[in-house]
Design a protein around this motif. Structure first.
Motif, mmCIF file in Angstrom:
data_model
loop_
_atom_site.group_PDB
_atom_site.id
_atom_site.type_symbol
_atom_site.label_atom_id
_atom_site.label_comp_id
_atom_site.label_asym_id
_atom_site.label_seq_id
_atom_site.Cartn_x
_atom_site.Cartn_y
_atom_site.Cartn_z
ATOM 1 N N ARG A 81 48.202 34.142 44.072
ATOM 2 C CA ARG A 81 47.495 33.334 43.068
ATOM 3 C C ARG A 81 46.059 33.819 42.876
ATOM 4 O O ARG A 81 45.552 33.849 41.762
ATOM 5 C CB ARG A 81 47.515 31.860 43.459
ATOM 6 C CG ARG A 81 48.878 31.232 43.280
ATOM 7 C CD ARG A 81 48.884 29.781 43.676
ATOM 8 N NE ARG A 81 50.181 29.182 43.439
ATOM 9 C CZ ARG A 81 50.564 28.032 43.923
ATOM 10 N NH1 ARG A 81 49.714 27.317 44.654
ATOM 11 N NH2 ARG A 81 51.753 27.554 43.669
ATOM 12 N N SER A 82 45.408 34.210 43.966
ATOM 13 C CA SER A 82 44.043 34.740 43.859
ATOM 14 C C SER A 82 44.027 36.014 43.033
ATOM 15 O O SER A 82 43.157 36.205 42.177
ATOM 16 C CB SER A 82 43.469 35.034 45.249
ATOM 17 O OG SER A 82 43.373 33.844 45.985
ATOM 18 N N ARG A 83 44.995 36.902 43.281
ATOM 19 C CA ARG A 83 45.067 38.143 42.498
ATOM 20 C C ARG A 83 45.393 37.832 41.042
ATOM 21 O O ARG A 83 44.883 38.490 40.133
ATOM 22 C CB ARG A 83 46.113 39.098 43.065
ATOM 23 C CG ARG A 83 45.832 39.680 44.422
ATOM 24 C CD ARG A 83 44.517 40.417 44.487
ATOM 25 N NE ARG A 83 44.356 41.214 45.670
ATOM 26 C CZ ARG A 83 44.127 40.759 46.888
ATOM 27 N NH1 ARG A 83 44.059 39.469 47.113
ATOM 28 N NH2 ARG A 83 43.959 41.585 47.908
ATOM 29 N N ALA A 84 46.246 36.844 40.806
ATOM 30 C CA ALA A 84 46.593 36.481 39.418
ATOM 31 C C ALA A 84 45.364 35.977 38.673
ATOM 32 O O ALA A 84 45.160 36.309 37.504
ATOM 33 C CB ALA A 84 47.709 35.439 39.404
ATOM 34 N N VAL A 85 44.538 35.191 39.343
ATOM 35 C CA VAL A 85 43.288 34.713 38.728
ATOM 36 C C VAL A 85 42.364 35.896 38.449
ATOM 37 O O VAL A 85 41.772 35.994 37.374
ATOM 38 C CB VAL A 85 42.601 33.663 39.639
ATOM 39 C CG1 VAL A 85 41.184 33.378 39.176
ATOM 40 C CG2 VAL A 85 43.426 32.379 39.669
ATOM 41 N N GLU A 86 42.256 36.809 39.413
ATOM 42 C CA GLU A 86 41.434 38.002 39.213
ATOM 43 C C GLU A 86 41.957 38.824 38.038
ATOM 44 O O GLU A 86 41.190 39.274 37.183
ATOM 45 C CB GLU A 86 41.434 38.852 40.477
ATOM 46 C CG GLU A 86 40.662 40.150 40.335
ATOM 47 C CD GLU A 86 40.794 41.066 41.549
ATOM 48 O OE1 GLU A 86 40.073 42.070 41.558
ATOM 49 O OE2 GLU A 86 41.598 40.779 42.465
ATOM 50 N N CYS A 87 43.260 39.013 37.978
ATOM 51 C CA CYS A 87 43.872 39.788 36.901
ATOM 52 C C CYS A 87 43.597 39.133 35.548
ATOM 53 O O CYS A 87 43.241 39.807 34.574
ATOM 54 C CB CYS A 87 45.378 39.916 37.150
ATOM 55 S SG CYS A 87 46.239 40.898 35.918
ATOM 56 N N GLN A 88 43.750 37.830 35.481
ATOM 57 C CA GLN A 88 43.498 37.106 34.222
ATOM 58 C C GLN A 88 42.038 37.242 33.798
ATOM 59 O O GLN A 88 41.738 37.449 32.623
ATOM 60 C CB GLN A 88 43.882 35.638 34.361
ATOM 61 C CG GLN A 88 43.802 34.866 33.063
ATOM 62 C CD GLN A 88 44.728 35.437 31.990
ATOM 63 O OE1 GLN A 88 45.796 35.948 32.279
ATOM 64 N NE2 GLN A 88 44.309 35.371 30.751
ATOM 65 N N ARG A 89 41.132 37.170 34.763
ATOM 66 C CA ARG A 89 39.706 37.336 34.459
ATOM 67 C C ARG A 89 39.433 38.738 33.925
ATOM 68 O O ARG A 89 38.746 38.920 32.919
ATOM 69 C CB ARG A 89 38.863 37.066 35.711
ATOM 70 C CG ARG A 89 37.358 37.253 35.490
ATOM 71 C CD ARG A 89 36.551 37.098 36.776
ATOM 72 N NE ARG A 89 36.985 37.913 37.875
ATOM 73 C CZ ARG A 89 36.706 39.224 38.007
ATOM 74 N NH1 ARG A 89 35.998 39.852 37.108
ATOM 75 N NH2 ARG A 89 37.129 39.886 39.067
ATOM 76 N N LYS A 119 52.445 41.055 35.303
ATOM 77 C CA LYS A 119 53.897 40.824 35.311
ATOM 78 C C LYS A 119 54.433 40.812 36.741
ATOM 79 O O LYS A 119 55.198 39.917 37.117
ATOM 80 C CB LYS A 119 54.593 41.911 34.485
ATOM 81 C CG LYS A 119 56.103 41.795 34.462
ATOM 82 C CD LYS A 119 56.730 42.946 33.696
ATOM 83 C CE LYS A 119 57.371 43.856 34.696
ATOM 84 N NZ LYS A 119 58.111 44.968 34.121
ATOM 85 N N HIS A 120 54.020 41.767 37.539
ATOM 86 C CA HIS A 120 54.513 41.847 38.919
ATOM 87 C C HIS A 120 53.962 40.726 39.790
ATOM 88 O O HIS A 120 54.684 40.196 40.646
ATOM 89 C CB HIS A 120 54.211 43.217 39.515
ATOM 90 C CG HIS A 120 55.161 44.266 39.031
ATOM 91 N ND1 HIS A 120 56.330 44.562 39.660
ATOM 92 C CD2 HIS A 120 55.122 45.048 37.925
ATOM 93 C CE1 HIS A 120 56.969 45.496 38.993
ATOM 94 N NE2 HIS A 120 56.253 45.809 37.928
ATOM 95 N N LEU A 121 52.717 40.341 39.568
ATOM 96 C CA LEU A 121 52.174 39.192 40.308
ATOM 97 C C LEU A 121 52.972 37.934 39.989
ATOM 98 O O LEU A 121 53.291 37.146 40.882
ATOM 99 C CB LEU A 121 50.690 38.991 39.961
ATOM 100 C CG LEU A 121 49.727 40.018 40.547
ATOM 101 C CD1 LEU A 121 48.347 39.860 39.909
ATOM 102 C CD2 LEU A 121 49.647 39.895 42.055
#
Length: 181
Positions: free
Chosen positions: A90-98, A53-55
């Motif tokens: 965006r990199s952290r969002a991809v990591e979070c989604q993974r 959510k914060h990302l």
């Protein structure tokens, strides 16, 4: 970063802190200033939804700033820092989604629904039983709305079988549909 290295106290702290403090931890993770224990705790299963959510909010803020200043001149340094910041988000969002997908797959494989229910309950401030009851109420409301006439007929039949009068709202629904009451 590895959530397995996170201490439960750090995870609990991230779950409990206000949004403004949590946002500061997320920003610290992005720019490398957050403590290593907090960076690990961000990746813990109980924190992933809040982190996502914060990302998302930070990405939206950054994109709005970039869009608002797209025609300004002399801000190349600012723009390049903002672009790097957006890329890191965006990199952290991809990591979070993974990590969320991995946690979900592991949960399904283990049949670990009680833990998920407990996490949802803790996040909402209601018990898992109350959340399931609310989900049932929402589903029932949707079902009634989709099949109002059929519902009204069933209520009228049940009232007739019990020897009580049909509620006015049900009688109106039946009258509007031209059904006998």
């Amino acid at each position: 970063m590895d959530a397995a290295q996170a201490a439960q106290a750090d995870i609990d702290w991230l779950v409990a802190i206000p949004d403004s403090d949590f946002r500061a931890v997320v920003l610290g993770d992005i720019d490398g200033t957050a403590s290593l224990p907090h960076r690990h705790a961000l990746r813990a299963r109980m924190v992933l939804t809040r982190w996502r959510k914060h990302l998302h909010q930070l990405t939206t803020d950054t994109e709005q700033q970039l869009a608002a200043r797209k025609h300004e001149h002399g801000i190349d340094g600012w723009r390049s820092r903002a672009e790097r910041h957006r890329f890191a988000l965006r990199s952290r969002a991809v990591e979070c989604q993974r990590l969320r997908a991995e946690a979900q797959a592991a949960s399904v494989a283990r049949g670990d629904f009680a833990l998920r229910d407990a996490e949802a309950a803790k996040a909402s401030g209601a018990s898992a039983k109350e959340l399931r009851a609310r989900a049932g109420e929402v589903a029932l409301d949707r079902l009634i709305a989709a099949h109002r006439t059929e519902f009204a007929r069933h209520v009228a039949e049940a009232c007739d079988a019990l020897g009580v009068s049909v509620p006015d709202s049900i009688a109106r629904d039946l009258a509007q549909e031209g059904a006998p009451s």
